[in-house]
Write an enzyme that holds these catalytic residues in place. Structure first.
Site, mmCIF file in Angstrom:
data_model
loop_
_atom_site.group_PDB
_atom_site.id
_atom_site.type_symbol
_atom_site.label_atom_id
_atom_site.label_comp_id
_atom_site.label_asym_id
_atom_site.label_seq_id
_atom_site.Cartn_x
_atom_site.Cartn_y
_atom_site.Cartn_z
ATOM 1 N N GLU A 1 -69.386 16.297 23.019
ATOM 2 C CA GLU A 1 -67.984 15.941 22.780
ATOM 3 C C GLU A 1 -67.678 16.162 21.303
ATOM 4 O OE1 GLU A 1 -65.744 14.948 25.017
ATOM 5 O OE2 GLU A 1 -67.207 15.081 26.636
ATOM 6 N N ARG B 1 -63.809 23.960 13.247
ATOM 7 C CA ARG B 1 -64.874 24.973 13.266
ATOM 8 C C ARG B 1 -66.228 24.311 13.473
ATOM 9 N NH1 ARG B 1 -62.093 27.263 8.915
ATOM 10 N NH2 ARG B 1 -63.231 26.026 7.400
ATOM 11 N N ASP C 1 -67.618 17.289 5.783
ATOM 12 C CA ASP C 1 -66.853 18.287 5.035
ATOM 13 C C ASP C 1 -65.757 17.614 4.222
ATOM 14 O OD1 ASP C 1 -66.036 20.752 4.158
ATOM 15 O OD2 ASP C 1 -64.949 21.277 5.983
ATOM 16 N N ASN D 1 -74.294 27.520 2.252
ATOM 17 C CA ASN D 1 -74.095 26.797 0.983
ATOM 18 C C ASN D 1 -74.866 27.416 -0.191
ATOM 19 O OD1 ASN D 1 -73.761 23.436 2.418
ATOM 20 N ND2 ASN D 1 -72.195 24.959 1.927
ATOM 21 N N SER E 1 -69.055 26.041 12.260
ATOM 22 C CA SER E 1 -69.776 26.448 11.049
ATOM 23 C C SER E 1 -71.291 26.573 11.238
ATOM 24 C CB SER E 1 -69.470 25.479 9.906
ATOM 25 O OG SER E 1 -68.097 25.485 9.619
#
Ligand code: FPP
Length: 240
Positions: free
Chosen positions: A205, A192, A18, A66, A194
């Site tokens: 993790e 987040r 991101d 997206n 997402s």
């Protein structure tokens, strides 16, 4: 820098890449240039993973959400992906990397699908590392898809309701052949998930870094892996 312990590497690393847009904005550049620089990080992380001996790497390259971006940005991302696949095929073959994909691939432009399946077929027998690209991917959509396929098997008499268990369900997910991720990295500081690998990350993790994806270098990747190695993984049990 501290040394990584080769015995304690994650078997499967998943990454939410991101921040390409923010990286570009900060520099007064277009979003597309941000994505182009994001591809450089993809190359670096794939190379580092292979060198370290990580067996599975899954990258969130294009989410179901997206599709809401402008047609122009979508096409630019698709072109970058196509170019990446073409330019990296030789590298994947030389380095024994198998390419794989998850997501609703039939939604991608046909030229991208053709290039993708070509690379997947050519690398199908490679063994050292599996690079999975999540494309037009959504975790909830994947779960619904899996349930539908499972029910088809119930209808056909291949599966009965008692056999629907935590162990059997993952066989119906896109990721059926992969172990669950041990480490999930997210760049650009957002806390987040997402809609990424919802079922698969139950015990994963999490590592969140403020670095924007185009700035996510090999050094930053090593920092994430070192951090992971310091953690005690208990899968819900007590320590000791
Ligand atoms: C997030 O940046 C990134 C993406 C939308 C997808 C990642 C795509 C690439 C790295 C390029 C193509 C992929 C491959 C595998 C060659 P963002 O646009 O959401 O950034 P922002 O949140 O700062 O706007």
């Amino acid at each position: 820098m501290e040394q990584l312990n080769p015995e304690k590497l994650p078997r499967h690393v998943a990454i939410i890449m991101d921040g390409n847009g923010r990286w570009a904005k900060k520099k007064g550049l277009t979003r597309i240039i941000g994505h182009q620089n994001g591809v450089k990080s993809v190359r670096e992380v794939v190379k580092a993973s292979r060198e370290l001996g990580i067996r599975w790497l899954t990258l969130y390259a294009f989410s179901e959400e997206n599709w809401k971006r402008s047609k122009y940005e979508i096409r630019a991302l698709m072109d970058l992906l196509k170019r990446y696949l073409k330019s990296e095929l030789k590298e994947m073959l030389e380095n024994d990397i198998r390419l794989s994909c998850i997501g609703q691939i039939d939604k991608l432009p046909i030229d991208v699908q053709t290039t993708l399946w070509h690379s997947i077929e050519k690398t199908a027998h490679n063994k050292e590392m599996t690079l999975t690209l999540a494309l037009s991917y959504g975790g909830r959509q994947e779960i619904i898809w899996a349930i539908k396929n499972m029910l088809k098997d119930v209808e056909k008499g291949l599966l009965n309701i008692k056999q629907i268990t935590e162990e059997r369900f993952p066989e119906y997910l896109f990721t059926a052949d992969a172990p669950d991720p041990d480490l999930l990295i997210r760049t650009s500081g957002e806390f987040r998930i997402s809609n990424f690998l919802l079922w698969q990350i139950a015990y994963t993790e999490l590592y969140i870094t403020p670095a924007l994806w185009p700035d996510f270098s090999k050094e930053r990747y090593l920092e994430a892996l070192l951090d992971y190695q310091k953690r005690e993984r208990r899968f819900g049990s007590t320590s000791g």
